[in-house]
Design a protein around this motif. Sequence first.
Motif, PDB file in Angstrom:
ATOM      1  N   LEU A   1       4.621  15.031  23.660  1.00  0.00           N
ATOM      2  CA  LEU A   1       3.280  15.049  24.236  1.00  0.00           C
ATOM      3  C   LEU A   1       2.717  13.640  24.338  1.00  0.00           C
ATOM      4  N   PHE A   2       2.834  12.880  23.252  1.00  0.00           N
ATOM      5  CA  PHE A   2       2.293  11.526  23.258  1.00  0.00           C
ATOM      6  C   PHE A   2       3.074  10.615  24.192  1.00  0.00           C
ATOM      7  N   ALA A   3       4.388  10.779  24.257  1.00  0.00           N
ATOM      8  CA  ALA A   3       5.195   9.949  25.164  1.00  0.00           C
ATOM      9  C   ALA A   3       4.825  10.230  26.623  1.00  0.00           C
ATOM     10  N   LEU A   4       4.707  11.503  26.981  1.00  0.00           N
ATOM     11  CA  LEU A   4       4.342  11.851  28.357  1.00  0.00           C
ATOM     12  C   LEU A   4       2.911  11.443  28.682  1.00  0.00           C
TER      13      LEU A   4
ATOM     14  N   PHE B   1      -3.910   2.946  24.634  1.00  0.00           N
ATOM     15  CA  PHE B   1      -3.979   2.148  23.409  1.00  0.00           C
ATOM     16  C   PHE B   1      -3.979   3.055  22.176  1.00  0.00           C
ATOM     17  N   LEU B   2      -4.798   4.120  22.210  1.00  0.00           N
ATOM     18  CA  LEU B   2      -4.845   5.036  21.066  1.00  0.00           C
ATOM     19  C   LEU B   2      -3.523   5.764  20.869  1.00  0.00           C
ATOM     20  N   ASP B   3      -2.847   6.110  21.964  1.00  0.00           N
ATOM     21  CA  ASP B   3      -1.542   6.756  21.849  1.00  0.00           C
ATOM     22  C   ASP B   3      -0.514   5.812  21.239  1.00  0.00           C
ATOM     23  N   ILE B   4      -0.588   4.549  21.597  1.00  0.00           N
ATOM     24  CA  ILE B   4       0.289   3.548  20.978  1.00  0.00           C
ATOM     25  C   ILE B   4      -0.021   3.467  19.483  1.00  0.00           C
ATOM     26  N   PHE B   5      -1.312   3.506  19.151  1.00  0.00           N
ATOM     27  CA  PHE B   5      -1.717   3.471  17.745  1.00  0.00           C
ATOM     28  C   PHE B   5      -1.200   4.701  17.007  1.00  0.00           C
ATOM     29  N   VAL B   6      -1.288   5.896  17.634  1.00  0.00           N
ATOM     30  CA  VAL B   6      -0.740   7.113  17.023  1.00  0.00           C
ATOM     31  C   VAL B   6       0.758   6.943  16.809  1.00  0.00           C
ATOM     32  N   SER B   7       1.450   6.381  17.794  1.00  0.00           N
ATOM     33  CA  SER B   7       2.897   6.185  17.673  1.00  0.00           C
ATOM     34  C   SER B   7       3.237   5.255  16.519  1.00  0.00           C
ATOM     35  N   PHE B   8       2.477   4.155  16.376  1.00  0.00           N
ATOM     36  CA  PHE B   8       2.733   3.244  15.267  1.00  0.00           C
ATOM     37  C   PHE B   8       2.333   3.867  13.938  1.00  0.00           C
ATOM     38  N   SER B   9       1.277   4.694  13.933  1.00  0.00           N
ATOM     39  CA  SER B   9       0.880   5.345  12.684  1.00  0.00           C
ATOM     40  C   SER B   9       1.957   6.325  12.238  1.00  0.00           C
TER      41      SER B   9
ATOM     42  N   GLY C   1       1.792   8.917  31.603  1.00  0.00           N
ATOM     43  CA  GLY C   1       0.791   9.334  32.576  1.00  0.00           C
ATOM     44  C   GLY C   1      -0.398   8.398  32.617  1.00  0.00           C
ATOM     45  N   ASN C   2      -0.909   8.004  31.460  1.00  0.00           N
ATOM     46  CA  ASN C   2      -2.059   7.091  31.415  1.00  0.00           C
ATOM     47  C   ASN C   2      -1.700   5.703  31.918  1.00  0.00           C
ATOM     48  N   CYS C   3      -0.516   5.266  31.610  1.00  0.00           N
ATOM     49  CA  CYS C   3      -0.077   3.949  32.082  1.00  0.00           C
ATOM     50  C   CYS C   3       0.029   3.932  33.604  1.00  0.00           C
ATOM     51  N   THR C   4       0.677   4.922  34.184  1.00  0.00           N
ATOM     52  CA  THR C   4       0.836   4.940  35.637  1.00  0.00           C
ATOM     53  C   THR C   4      -0.491   5.197  36.343  1.00  0.00           C
ATOM     54  N   TYR C   5      -1.373   6.029  35.751  1.00  0.00           N
ATOM     55  CA  TYR C   5      -2.682   6.271  36.363  1.00  0.00           C
ATOM     56  C   TYR C   5      -3.516   4.992  36.354  1.00  0.00           C
TER      57      TYR C   5
ATOM     58  N   SER D   1     -10.388  12.499  22.011  1.00  0.00           N
ATOM     59  CA  SER D   1      -9.356  13.503  21.780  1.00  0.00           C
ATOM     60  C   SER D   1      -8.241  13.021  20.868  1.00  0.00           C
ATOM     61  N   ARG D   2      -8.089  11.735  20.716  1.00  0.00           N
ATOM     62  CA  ARG D   2      -6.991  11.222  19.881  1.00  0.00           C
ATOM     63  C   ARG D   2      -7.382  11.056  18.418  1.00  0.00           C
ATOM     64  N   PHE D   3      -8.672  10.944  18.136  1.00  0.00           N
ATOM     65  CA  PHE D   3      -9.096  10.682  16.769  1.00  0.00           C
ATOM     66  C   PHE D   3      -8.813  11.829  15.800  1.00  0.00           C
ATOM     67  N   PRO D   4      -8.924  13.101  16.208  1.00  0.00           N
ATOM     68  CA  PRO D   4      -8.564  14.165  15.259  1.00  0.00           C
ATOM     69  C   PRO D   4      -7.109  14.077  14.796  1.00  0.00           C
ATOM     70  N   GLN D   5      -6.197  13.724  15.702  1.00  0.00           N
ATOM     71  CA  GLN D   5      -4.790  13.596  15.306  1.00  0.00           C
ATOM     72  C   GLN D   5      -4.598  12.413  14.369  1.00  0.00           C
ATOM     73  N   LEU D   6      -5.239  11.290  14.683  1.00  0.00           N
ATOM     74  CA  LEU D   6      -5.137  10.132  13.795  1.00  0.00           C
ATOM     75  C   LEU D   6      -5.696  10.464  12.412  1.00  0.00           C
TER      76      LEU D   6
END
Length: 147
Positions: A87-90, A132-140, A94-98, A66-71
């Motif tokens: 959205l990415f921050a939340l 990890f992918l969300d962090i990558f989106v954030s850095f991108s 959520g993924n970190c706490t889960y 699901s993250r690759f289309p945005q990247l």
Amino acid sequence: GSKSLKNLCITWIMVCIAACVILPCQLLLRKQDQSTVFEKSNNSLDMIEMSGFICGYISCVFYLGSRFPQLYKNFQRRSTEGTSYLLFALAMMGNCTYGLSLVLKMPATESFRALYFLHHLPWLIGSFGVLFLDIFVSFSVEFLRIG
């Protein structure tokens, strides 16, 4: 592009509908089987557990995908316009706490840890992989702003 995305969405909806029909039927069959007592090895997986693993790994693949289309969209346009940072921050929180909840629930005894880890592997991969992918989106986002 949009036709293949539409086909993918239709396929995904059909898989979800099938799962919503098959899994309750399996639960009913399992309940009936439990009424007739039989021995089962603790190391073997029954049909319900195997269905859970299959659903878990399918979920993991779609969740990670699901993250690759945005990247791709960000890098193709060389822009982050339209990206919802909230959205990415939340999602990251959520993924970190889960993922942490799965790790912190790990059994204290060493003999059960490996089995627990294997039983929860698709969800661990899904939550920490998407984190990890969300962090990558954030850095991108920052990379594309600078570049």
